[in-house]
Enzyme design. Structure first.
Site, mmCIF file in Angstrom:
data_model
loop_
_atom_site.group_PDB
_atom_site.id
_atom_site.type_symbol
_atom_site.label_atom_id
_atom_site.label_comp_id
_atom_site.label_asym_id
_atom_site.label_seq_id
_atom_site.Cartn_x
_atom_site.Cartn_y
_atom_site.Cartn_z
ATOM 1 N N GLU A 214 49.578 39.778 52.141
ATOM 2 C CA GLU A 214 48.922 41.027 52.543
ATOM 3 C C GLU A 214 47.487 40.988 52.021
ATOM 4 O O GLU A 214 47.224 40.396 50.974
ATOM 5 C CB GLU A 214 49.672 42.221 51.939
ATOM 6 C CG GLU A 214 49.026 43.572 52.165
ATOM 7 C CD GLU A 214 49.833 44.696 51.505
ATOM 8 O OE1 GLU A 214 51.077 44.602 51.478
ATOM 9 O OE2 GLU A 214 49.214 45.637 50.993
ATOM 10 N N GLU A 219 41.786 50.638 49.460
ATOM 11 C CA GLU A 219 42.787 51.643 49.144
ATOM 12 C C GLU A 219 42.172 52.584 48.114
ATOM 13 O O GLU A 219 41.563 52.127 47.154
ATOM 14 C CB GLU A 219 44.056 51.011 48.575
ATOM 15 C CG GLU A 219 44.781 50.116 49.559
ATOM 16 C CD GLU A 219 46.035 49.503 48.966
ATOM 17 O OE1 GLU A 219 47.141 49.829 49.422
ATOM 18 O OE2 GLU A 219 45.900 48.685 48.033
#
Length: 345
Positions: A214, A219
């Site tokens: 990933e 974020e």
């Protein structure tokens, strides 16, 4: 983040030494047709490290000119997958695979939130029926002045049963049914909320549905108001062990305006950019050598960002001006696969 096809790729081209420092750029209203990026002079390390500002005693290295392979300007709310299984649309849910000529997962509760993270929201769209038989007409997406707004809010009490008891609704968009890319530059211009229990994110997962790997471009957990996070996840060693490395990027006030969040993904390194300023990098990991797709979402509540309560201020909004991807070869390196997903390299 976790879970989530067009597929494109950056060739292992040599970099050119040219003049210029590592500097930030204010976001444009429209993504550029071509991009040239500062590439850090430091050797990428096994774990994420901040990038030093350029100084006059260091080599100034820039990437080749990268050409656009994907763009979404959000002039209108884009066409959304509606469960018919056809390719070519933004999916408002996580990847449920491909079976019998159809993309799967539209109707599944488990593809509308991340159970492992104990997220509290359910990602919805106007055609979503939840546990019922008729569309619930819940729309977290709106567009004004070519800016997409994703709104997170409390679930109407009359719809709690239809949404399996999820107390909050929000929106997610994934390119897994239309675009993926191996290597290149990926970028979003957005204004993200910085508020308790929220987790806005821009991230990437493999087209082949393996996990890890990933790549987390941005974020911003609500309890960290002065930084946002970048991340890389992979499997390494024998026996195989899941690994994670995160860099926290100092960005006071990032929630008050639009910024660009990007990565330059190469065979040897991933470089993270904030307003086109190189801020961190990490060596490319096992499994990060195949097509990935992009996701953008606004999560409510979870193990990392903390849980929403009756005191949590809602509704909250994430605003996305545009999303784009680039490679050295540009569109000539792209072709659709048997599913109708554009794959580029």
């Amino acid at each position: 983040m976790r879970y989530p096809m067009l597929f494109c790729g950056l060739l292992a081209s040599a970099f050119q030494a040219v003049a210029g420092p590592n500097y930030s750029e204010a976001p444009l209203r429209v993504p550029a047709a071509n991009v040239i990026l500062y590439v850090p002079w430091e050797t990428p390390q096994a774990y994420c490290q901040p990038v030093s500002r350029w100084t006059s005693d260091k080599l100034r290295v820039f990437s080749p000119s990268l050409r656009k392979t994907f763009t979404e300007n959000f002039d209108t709310v884009p066409p959304l997958a509606n469960g018919d299984g056809s390719a070519g649309k933004w999916a408002p849910h996580f990847d449920g695979g491909y079976s019998n000529g159809k993309f799967m997962g539209y109707e599944w509760e488990v593809k509308r939130y991340q159970p492992a993270a104990h997220e509290q929201q359910l990602y919805v769209d106007p055609a979503f029926k939840g546990a019922g038989t008729a569309a619930l007409n819940l729309n977290p997406f709106s567009v004004s002045d070519s800016v997409l707004t994703i709104t997170a809010q409390r679930t109407p009490s009359a719809l709690l049963l239809a949404l399996w008891g999820h107390a909050y609704t929000s929106g997610a968009l994934s390119t897994h049914e239309m675009f993926g890319q191996t290597y290149g530059y990926f970028e979003m211009s957005a204004q993200v909320p910085s508020s308790q229990a929220l987790l806005p994110a821009f991230w990437m997962l493999p087209v082949d549905r393996s996990w890890p790997p990933e790549i987390d471009i941005m974020e911003a957990p609500g309890h960290e108001t002065l930084t946002y996070s970048t991340g890389s996840h992979w499997i390494e060693g024998s026996p195989s062990v899941a690994q994670t490395s995160v860099c926290k990027i100092p960005s006071p006030g990032f929630g008050t305006g639009f910024h660009t969040y990007g990565i330059l993904w190469q065979p040897d390194r991933i470089v993270y950019y904030y307003d086109r300023l190189a801020v961190a990098q990490i060596a490319t990991k096992p499994g990060q050598d195949k097509p990935f797709y992009m996701m953008v979402n606004l999560a409510v509540g979870g193990d990392w960002q903390g849980f929403a309560t009756p005191d949590t201020v809602l509704p909250q909004q994430m605003k996305v001006d545009w999303i784009a991807a680039y490679t050295v070869t540009g569109p000539v390196g792209c072709a659709k696969d048997a599913r109708g997903v554009l794959l580029c390299k």
